[in-house]
Structure formats: structure tokens, C-alpha cells
Write a protein that holds these residues in place. Structure first.
Motif, PDB file in Angstrom:
ATOM      1  N   HIS A  50      75.023  51.255  30.183  1.00 42.52           N
ATOM      2  CA  HIS A  50      74.705  50.285  31.229  1.00 42.52           C
ATOM      3  C   HIS A  50      73.985  49.099  30.585  1.00 42.52           C
ATOM      4  CE1 HIS A  50      75.891  53.097  34.321  1.00 42.52           C
ATOM      5  NE2 HIS A  50      75.199  54.027  33.687  1.00 42.52           N
ATOM      6  N   ARG A  51      74.096  47.954  31.212  1.00 43.64           N
ATOM      7  CA  ARG A  51      73.505  46.730  30.649  1.00 43.64           C
ATOM      8  C   ARG A  51      71.989  46.864  30.486  1.00 43.64           C
ATOM      9  NH1 ARG A  51      76.550  41.930  30.499  1.00 43.64           N
ATOM     10  NH2 ARG A  51      75.536  40.576  29.018  1.00 43.64           N
ATOM     11  N   MET A  56      69.799  42.860  22.657  1.00 40.22           N
ATOM     12  CA  MET A  56      70.309  42.299  21.408  1.00 40.22           C
ATOM     13  C   MET A  56      69.515  41.070  21.003  1.00 40.22           C
ATOM     14  SD  MET A  56      73.566  39.881  22.107  1.00 40.22           S
ATOM     15  CE  MET A  56      73.020  38.922  20.737  1.00 40.22           C
ATOM     16  N   SER A  57      69.599  40.752  19.724  1.00 38.52           N
ATOM     17  CA  SER A  57      69.004  39.524  19.204  1.00 38.52           C
ATOM     18  C   SER A  57      69.994  38.905  18.228  1.00 38.52           C
ATOM     19  CB  SER A  57      67.671  39.815  18.514  1.00 38.52           C
ATOM     20  OG  SER A  57      67.869  40.657  17.401  1.00 38.52           O
ATOM     21  N   GLY A  58      69.899  37.602  18.092  1.00 39.75           N
ATOM     22  CA  GLY A  58      70.807  36.875  17.214  1.00 39.75           C
ATOM     23  C   GLY A  58      71.855  36.131  18.023  1.00 39.75           C
ATOM     24  N   GLU A  59      72.589  35.300  17.345  1.00 43.58           N
ATOM     25  CA  GLU A  59      73.638  34.497  17.983  1.00 43.58           C
ATOM     26  C   GLU A  59      74.980  35.199  17.825  1.00 43.58           C
ATOM     27  OE1 GLU A  59      73.162  31.646  19.737  1.00 43.58           O
ATOM     28  OE2 GLU A  59      71.031  32.066  19.424  1.00 43.58           O
ATOM     29  N   ILE A  60      75.732  35.277  18.925  1.00 42.57           N
ATOM     30  CA  ILE A  60      77.065  35.865  18.884  1.00 42.57           C
ATOM     31  C   ILE A  60      78.100  34.836  19.291  1.00 42.57           C
ATOM     32  CG2 ILE A  60      76.344  38.257  19.278  1.00 42.57           C
ATOM     33  CD1 ILE A  60      77.099  37.832  22.264  1.00 42.57           C
ATOM     34  N   SER A  61      79.304  35.058  18.873  1.00 39.29           N
ATOM     35  CA  SER A  61      80.455  34.317  19.364  1.00 39.29           C
ATOM     36  C   SER A  61      81.316  35.311  20.117  1.00 39.29           C
ATOM     37  CB  SER A  61      81.249  33.714  18.209  1.00 39.29           C
ATOM     38  OG  SER A  61      80.521  32.680  17.595  1.00 39.29           O
ATOM     39  N   THR A  62      82.161  34.794  21.000  1.00 35.17           N
ATOM     40  CA  THR A  62      83.024  35.692  21.754  1.00 35.17           C
ATOM     41  C   THR A  62      84.452  35.185  21.751  1.00 35.17           C
ATOM     42  OG1 THR A  62      82.584  34.573  23.840  1.00 35.17           O
ATOM     43  CG2 THR A  62      81.195  36.463  23.309  1.00 35.17           C
ATOM     44  N   PHE A  63      85.359  36.122  21.865  1.00 38.74           N
ATOM     45  CA  PHE A  63      86.764  35.831  22.079  1.00 38.74           C
ATOM     46  C   PHE A  63      87.246  36.852  23.091  1.00 38.74           C
ATOM     47  CE2 PHE A  63      91.245  36.685  21.304  1.00 38.74           C
ATOM     48  CZ  PHE A  63      91.773  35.407  21.460  1.00 38.74           C
ATOM     49  N   ASP A  64      87.715  36.391  24.220  1.00 37.50           N
ATOM     50  CA  ASP A  64      88.208  37.274  25.268  1.00 37.50           C
ATOM     51  C   ASP A  64      87.172  38.343  25.635  1.00 37.50           C
ATOM     52  OD1 ASP A  64      90.100  38.066  27.154  1.00 37.50           O
ATOM     53  OD2 ASP A  64      91.117  39.414  25.747  1.00 37.50           O
ATOM     54  N   LYS A  65      85.932  37.935  25.787  1.00 42.43           N
ATOM     55  CA  LYS A  65      84.771  38.764  26.142  1.00 42.43           C
ATOM     56  C   LYS A  65      84.327  39.727  25.037  1.00 42.43           C
ATOM     57  CE  LYS A  65      85.670  38.570  31.068  1.00 42.43           C
ATOM     58  NZ  LYS A  65      85.889  39.323  32.292  1.00 42.43           N
ATOM     59  N   PHE A  80      80.434  43.275  29.650  1.00 44.98           N
ATOM     60  CA  PHE A  80      80.972  43.083  30.977  1.00 44.98           C
ATOM     61  C   PHE A  80      79.813  43.072  31.955  1.00 44.98           C
ATOM     62  CE2 PHE A  80      81.683  47.329  29.363  1.00 44.98           C
ATOM     63  CZ  PHE A  80      81.227  48.186  30.334  1.00 44.98           C
ATOM     64  N   ASP A  81      80.074  42.815  33.223  1.00 40.77           N
ATOM     65  CA  ASP A  81      79.025  42.552  34.207  1.00 40.77           C
ATOM     66  C   ASP A  81      77.866  43.535  34.171  1.00 40.77           C
ATOM     67  OD1 ASP A  81      80.322  40.301  35.076  1.00 40.77           O
ATOM     68  OD2 ASP A  81      81.280  41.298  36.772  1.00 40.77           O
ATOM     69  N   ASN A 125      96.131  53.317  29.964  1.00 41.75           N
ATOM     70  CA  ASN A 125      94.802  52.735  30.171  1.00 41.75           C
ATOM     71  C   ASN A 125      94.255  53.069  31.557  1.00 41.75           C
ATOM     72  OD1 ASN A 125      92.802  51.178  28.959  1.00 41.75           O
ATOM     73  ND2 ASN A 125      93.418  49.357  30.067  1.00 41.75           N
ATOM     74  N   GLU A 126      94.501  54.269  32.049  1.00 37.83           N
ATOM     75  CA  GLU A 126      94.138  54.630  33.412  1.00 37.83           C
ATOM     76  C   GLU A 126      92.648  54.494  33.725  1.00 37.83           C
ATOM     77  OE1 GLU A 126      95.707  56.920  31.363  1.00 37.83           O
ATOM     78  OE2 GLU A 126      97.727  56.910  32.116  1.00 37.83           O
ATOM     79  N   ILE A 127      91.752  54.664  32.726  1.00 39.58           N
ATOM     80  CA  ILE A 127      90.331  54.678  33.014  1.00 39.58           C
ATOM     81  C   ILE A 127      89.589  53.433  32.569  1.00 39.58           C
ATOM     82  CG2 ILE A 127      90.226  57.174  32.890  1.00 39.58           C
ATOM     83  CD1 ILE A 127      88.691  56.590  30.151  1.00 39.58           C
ATOM     84  N   ALA A 128      90.184  52.619  31.723  1.00 43.56           N
ATOM     85  CA  ALA A 128      89.465  51.486  31.130  1.00 43.56           C
ATOM     86  C   ALA A 128      89.328  50.339  32.125  1.00 43.56           C
ATOM     87  CB  ALA A 128      90.164  51.019  29.863  1.00 43.56           C
ATOM     88  N   SER A 129      88.586  49.325  31.718  1.00 45.59           N
ATOM     89  CA  SER A 129      88.201  48.241  32.615  1.00 45.59           C
ATOM     90  C   SER A 129      89.204  47.091  32.650  1.00 45.59           C
ATOM     91  CB  SER A 129      86.830  47.715  32.191  1.00 45.59           C
ATOM     92  OG  SER A 129      86.881  47.285  30.847  1.00 45.59           O
ATOM     93  N   GLY A 130      90.471  47.354  32.371  1.00 46.01           N
ATOM     94  CA  GLY A 130      91.466  46.299  32.451  1.00 46.01           C
ATOM     95  C   GLY A 130      91.444  45.363  31.264  1.00 46.01           C
ATOM     96  N   LYS A 131      90.882  45.784  30.155  1.00 42.29           N
ATOM     97  CA  LYS A 131      90.751  44.895  29.011  1.00 42.29           C
ATOM     98  C   LYS A 131      91.940  44.958  28.070  1.00 42.29           C
ATOM     99  CE  LYS A 131      87.888  48.123  26.377  1.00 42.29           C
ATOM    100  NZ  LYS A 131      88.861  48.703  25.544  1.00 42.29           N
ATOM    101  N   ASP A 132      92.943  45.756  28.387  1.00 44.83           N
ATOM    102  CA  ASP A 132      94.055  45.888  27.475  1.00 44.83           C
ATOM    103  C   ASP A 132      95.353  46.088  28.231  1.00 44.83           C
ATOM    104  OD1 ASP A 132      94.606  46.646  24.393  1.00 44.83           O
ATOM    105  OD2 ASP A 132      95.988  47.651  25.745  1.00 44.83           O
ATOM    106  N   GLU A 133      96.403  45.558  27.648  1.00 46.84           N
ATOM    107  CA  GLU A 133      97.715  45.720  28.248  1.00 46.84           C
ATOM    108  C   GLU A 133      98.588  46.649  27.422  1.00 46.84           C
ATOM    109  OE1 GLU A 133      97.329  42.634  25.411  1.00 46.84           O
ATOM    110  OE2 GLU A 133      96.370  42.701  27.337  1.00 46.84           O
ATOM    111  N   GLY A 134      98.047  47.281  26.442  1.00 42.15           N
ATOM    112  CA  GLY A 134      98.775  48.316  25.744  1.00 42.15           C
ATOM    113  C   GLY A 134      99.105  48.056  24.350  1.00 42.15           C
TER     114      GLY A 134
END
Length: 134
Positions: A50-51, A56-65, A80-81, A125-134
């Protein structure tokens, strides 16, 4: 009273650090195309917290979350949220005593890789959060 587990991790160069408290509510292996690409391996190994269990500390970059260190390129976590999915290989201490609870995209598992005993298997991907299409 049991002591709460605190695990630390970070990127290869040390510019990004994080901490997760307690046990993950989910852990697993994913054999999908996206996880193969982002890890450069046959699968990814992740744990979800859970969030409120994550700092975390430091600077991050993101690509597609997906978050990574802009200095060394280490892939770290997926924010994620209400949670975070951490790439377990970025934890400081191994073994980290987190067994996979699930395996997803088993239809893409390499034939030389045996299923994890005790893990719930999912063909897609029945249980994941929709982050992948296979």
C-alpha cells in the motif's frame, strides 16, 4: 508483539532510495511481453505494498507510470493511486523472504522455467491492474 518488517532498496548508483514497511499484500512473477522488455529477463519478480507503507527519496523519471533512476537507468517500481509495485531485485538484501503468491501470463512462461510451487497460476492478466496487454 511482532516486529514490523522494514525493507530498503534503491537503484544501482544509489541516487534513489526507498523503504517498504510490513509484508506485501501481493507478490508474484509476470511472464508478459512488457515485463520481459522492462527487465531484460524472462520474467519480472514484484511485490505490492500500500502507498502508506512506502517512502522514497531522490529524483525519479517515469515512462508509462514505471519509475526508474534517471542517472543509472535502474527500473525500480510502478506507482499507482493507492499502492506501489516494487521490482524485488532492487531490494538491498537478498534473499528477501518474499515468495511469489501468483504467477501471471503463464501462457508465455519459458518451457525451461518450472511453475512456482504454491503460487496461484493465471494464464493471462486476470488479477493485475491493467498495466499490460500481454
Amino acid at each position: 508483539m511482532p516486529v514490523e518488517a522494514i525493507r530498503t532498496g534503491g537503484c544501482l548508483c544509489g541516487a534513489v532510495r526507498y523503504e517498504v514497511r510490513g509484508e506485501p499484500y501481493q507478490s508474484g512473477l509476470c511472464h508478459c511481453k512488457t515485463c520481459r522488455k522492462i527487465t531484460g529477463s524472462a520474467f519480472s519478480a514484484t511485490g505490492n505494498w500500500h502507498r502508506w507503507q512506502f517512502q522514497m527519496s531522490g529524483e525519479i523519471s517515469t515512462f508509462d507510470k514505471r519509475s526508474f533512476c534517471p542517472a543509472c537507468g535502474s527500473r525500480l517500481f510502478f506507482l499507482f493511486d493507492d499502492g506501489v509495485e516494487v521490482f524485488l531485485g532492487t531490494l538491498d538484501e537478498a534473499p528477501y523472504a518474499i515468495s511469489p503468491m501468483v504467477e501471471v501470463w503463464n501462457i508465455r512462461r519459458e518451457p525451461w522455467l518450472a511453475p512456482v510451487v504454491g503460487a496461484v497460476l493465471h494464464e493471462g492478466n486476470e488479477i493485475a491492474s491493467g498495466k499490460d496487454e500481454g
